[in-house]
Structure formats: C-alpha cells, structure tokens
Design a protein around this motif. Structure first.
Motif, mmCIF file in Angstrom:
data_model
loop_
_atom_site.group_PDB
_atom_site.id
_atom_site.type_symbol
_atom_site.label_atom_id
_atom_site.label_comp_id
_atom_site.label_asym_id
_atom_site.label_seq_id
_atom_site.Cartn_x
_atom_site.Cartn_y
_atom_site.Cartn_z
ATOM 1 N N LEU A 1 0.862 -1.241 -0.092
ATOM 2 C CA LEU A 1 0.103 -0.027 0.218
ATOM 3 C C LEU A 1 1.011 1.095 0.003
ATOM 4 O O LEU A 1 0.465 2.303 0.454
ATOM 5 C CB LEU A 1 -1.001 -0.110 1.038
ATOM 6 N N ILE A 2 1.976 1.142 -0.665
ATOM 7 C CA ILE A 2 2.976 2.440 -0.839
ATOM 8 C C ILE A 2 2.585 3.314 -1.742
ATOM 9 O O ILE A 2 2.273 4.323 -1.769
ATOM 10 C CB ILE A 2 4.308 1.850 -1.059
ATOM 11 N N GLY A 3 2.202 2.590 -2.989
ATOM 12 C CA GLY A 3 1.952 3.349 -4.189
ATOM 13 C C GLY A 3 3.146 3.625 -5.179
ATOM 14 O O GLY A 3 4.303 3.557 -4.678
ATOM 15 N N GLY A 4 2.832 4.165 -6.315
ATOM 16 C CA GLY A 4 3.749 4.579 -7.306
ATOM 17 C C GLY A 4 4.068 3.292 -8.220
ATOM 18 O O GLY A 4 4.107 1.980 -7.787
ATOM 19 N N SER A 5 4.440 3.518 -9.512
ATOM 20 C CA SER A 5 4.745 2.420 -10.443
ATOM 21 C C SER A 5 6.180 1.954 -10.422
ATOM 22 O O SER A 5 6.472 0.841 -11.038
ATOM 23 C CB SER A 5 4.571 3.030 -11.800
#
Length: 441
Positions: A91-95
C-alpha cells in the motif's frame, strides 16, 4: 475462467501471516480492520489471519492504530524477505521504486501479494502476473480499481459466462465531484478544484486525477481483464477535464446531456479501443445520475445484458475493505489467474486508433458576431462531410466574442478533427474550438 478453489485441511488450519507495507490512510485502516474483525475474518477464511509485520518511513508517527506485538521493518523490501510473512500487502503506491521492488521480491520469493496500486499494475501488470502464476501464488488487486466496488471479482468470476463487448465508467471520484459541483453551482473549474483540495477530495498536485491519468490506469486493468489482452496503458487515449467550462456544462444541459469523465474500453475492428475523456451522456442514462465522489462501472455482456456497479471509489474505508476481501480470498485458498486467463495466454495489445472512432460531437466556438462567420463554419463542416444536427447561439454583441454551440450527426473522428483545425484558423474564431464527444450509453 472460473475460480479454482483449493481446500487442504493442513493448509487451511495454518495461520496466514500478513505483512503490510505502507501505513498511510489506507494502510492504517487495513491494519485497524484486520485487528477489529479478526475473529469474523477467520470464520470467513476458514483459518486465522494474523498481522505480523508492517513497514513505513516514520516509526514515530501516531497513526491511530494498535501495533503492539507487530514487527517493524524500516525497509519495505525486507518485509518480503521475512520467513514469518506469507502474504505481502503493498500500500505504498507508485509505479516504480520501493513498491515495484517489494512486489517483485515478494512474488519471486513465493509469497502472495495484495495491492491497491493501479499505477504499478498499469505499467508492469503483465510481467507481474507472469511471475505470480509461475510461482503458484496470488496477485490480487481489487482495491486498485474503483475502491470498494467489487468490480474485479464481478468481471473475473460473476460474469465469466459472458462475452463483454464494452466496459466503461466513472473511474475517478475527484473529477466526478468537480463536474457535479460545476453544474450545481455554475462555478469555474479552478474554483471548484480549490474547494475539492480543501475537502481532501483532490491532492495538492491534482494532475493524476484531473488530467485523466488515474482513470486511465484503472481502465487499462479492466480492459486486460475483459478482453484477455496484455495490459496496455500506453494504448489509452487520455484527456482530462481542465478545458471544461461552465459554458460547456450549461450548453450540455440545453442539449439534454450531462458531462462526465468516462473511461471506455470496447472492441473495434482494429483491436481494443481504450479512451478516457469528457463525454456528454443523456441526462436519463443511469451513469448520468452518479454524482459527487462516487464511482460507477458498467459492463455490457451478451448473456446478462447491462450491469452497473456503484459505490465509493476511494477513501480509507472502501479501499481497505477491498484489500481485506483479497486477503481473505488468499487465506481461503481461492485463486484465479490475475487477468482472468493465464498470463501466458494473454493476447498482445492491439490498440484501435482514435481516428477511426465514429460518433457524435459537441463543439463550442467563441467567435466575432459578424455576417458570414457561421456560413464559413458550416462550409468547412460540409467539406469534411460533417453533418450538423443542432446549433445554439446566445446573445449578440458585434464588438465582443459570442459563444456558438453545435452538435453533429455521426462522423469519424479524423474528419471531425480536420474540420476543427480549419475552423480554428478562421479570423473570426477567437479561441481554439472546444470539442466533447457525445456517447450513447
């Protein structure tokens, strides 16, 4: 392909040990619900689910959740290497960056992954699906598309008997809120955006939302799942809502439409057309009634007909609800291919060009009100084989610009764009023409 259920008494009696990476609003709510609903989740899954480790950047921050007895990893990737973690919740995010490394490490180590990260999957979904399936583990992403709406399960399981010709929807609550508020109040985009930021509906940098990128990430995942093709974010045609003016919204009402930012994926003779852009839809269309921060997804199946899924598309509660649903599926041994069929069987992406799209259009011009202007405009439309359906002109002031709005009959996009390019070069046209596609739903 239907669900493959594997029930083994030895496995199902063991505790599923979960590590959560990222303790923002969604991560914190996921932790809270895992603990609050622990006994009920165990009954649903047929085995206990235990939070054993977390990772975030700041240990000292009070997140309002109880982390007693839970291990802490400063390095998120270390979470994936722990022997006492069976499932990693990203649930950190970013590609790119830590999120990508964490997921790749976990899958390669034979651990299942649950994620809400649509950007990561939009850019690397096919490769990650192959890694997961090669290792016999699950990559689940219900929370990545439309928040709390269980659309991934519905498309992969509930609608498996259908050939789906089109899937579309309101995939970004921020844009839907802004367009709804503009219509209700008559205010301009920038004013309503500032309000959305104050209310927490829009980020300080709203580009991903208002420029259509967030919706395009989600649409690329839906298209891969529905049409059995590799994830193709680069093949999505993307337009945002910044150019929409109160004038356009007022004219839409007069013509009998409402403006919505839609993501649409549909089969075409040239391949699969994926597009995110403002649309004019009939006021009586069900999706036109979806207001505020709500999302809606519509799937058109040959057996079931048209189905609409409605709910909150973002926020800590809805997103965490979807995350935990995926965790319980893993705990219960419910598995399915990431994109509905084996990743190795996904067909190559074949994007259909927007130029070949056929449909109706709304056009707004700002012109000097003098004789001959409309004749010049209609002559250009005629030369490009664009048939005008209706026109509205409000007010007359020869010294100032006046708006003219028109709608067309069905025409291909290439002809429409050629006509608009020529119209824009007329001396009496003072601004680039505004164009919004009319979509029949």
């Amino acid at each position: 392909m239907g669900i493959v259920r594997v029930y083994c008494e030895d496995v199902m009696s063991e505790v599923l040990r979960v590590g959560v990476a990222g303790l923002g609003t969604v991560g914190a709510e996921t932790v809270r619900l895992l603990r609050l609903r622990r006994e009920d989740l165990a009954r649903r899954a047929g085995r206990p689910i235990e939070l054993v480790a977390v990772s975030a950047r700041d240990r000292s921050k009070d997140r309002g959740v109880d982390l007693a007895g839970v291990a802490w990893e400063d390095d998120a990737v270390a979470l994936a290497r722990r022997d006492d973690v069976d499932l990693v919740c990203e649930l950190i995010g970013g590609s790119e960056g830590p999120a990508r490394t964490l997921v790749e490490t976990a899958l390669s180590a034979g651990k299942s992954v649950v994620t809400a990260n649509k950007a990561l999957l939009a850019h690397h979904g096919t490769a990650l699906a192959k890694t997961a399936e090669a290792g016999g583990v699950t990559l689940a992403y219900e929370a990545a598309v439309a928040g709390g709406i269980p659309i991934i399960r519905a498309l992969r399981q509930g609608l498996v008997a259908n050939s789906i010709g089109r899937v579309y929807g309101i995939l970004n609550g921020t844009c839907n809120y802004i367009l709804s508020a503009m219509r209700d109040t008559g205010r301009a985009f920038d004013d309503v955006l500032a309000e959305a930021q104050e209310l927490g509906y829009a980020e300080a940098d709203p580009s991903f939302d208002v420029d259509g990128i967030d919706a395009a990430h989600k649409l690329s995942l839906l298209a891969a799942l529905v049409f059995g093709r590799e994830v193709d974010f680069d093949g999505v045609h993307i337009e945002g809502i910044r150019p929409i003016s109160p004038l356009d919204i007022a004219y839409a009402e007069e013509f009998g439409f409402r403006i919505k930012l839609l993501g649409i994926a549909e089969e075409a003779p040239e391949g699969v057309r994926q597009r995110v852009h403002p649309c004019m839809v009939r006021k009586d269309a069900p999706i036109a009634q979806v207001e505020g921060v709500f999302n809606a997804v519509v799937a058109e199946g040959d057996a079931v007909g048209t189905t609409l899924f409605l709910g909150r598309g973002a926020g800590a509660g809805p997103t965490a609800s979807a995350v935990i649903g995926d965790i319980v599926d893993v705990a219960a041994g419910r598995r399915a291919p990431v994109f509905g069929i084996a990743a190795a069987e996904l067909r190559a992406a074949r994007p259909a060009p927007m130029e070949a799209l056929e449909g109706r259009y709304y056009v707004r011009l700002m012109v000097i009100d003098r004789p001959g202007v409309l004749a010049d405009v209609t002559a250009i439309l005629r030369d490009e084989h664009v048939s005008m359906e209706s026109m509205l002109q409000q007010g007359r002031d020869p010294m100032e610009k006046v708006p003219v709005a028109l709608t067309t009959h069905e025409v291909d996009e290439a002809s429409m764009r050629r006509a608009l390019d020529k119209i824009a070069r007329l001396d009496a046209v003072l601004e680039p023409p505004a164009m919004i596609r009319i979509v029949e739903l």
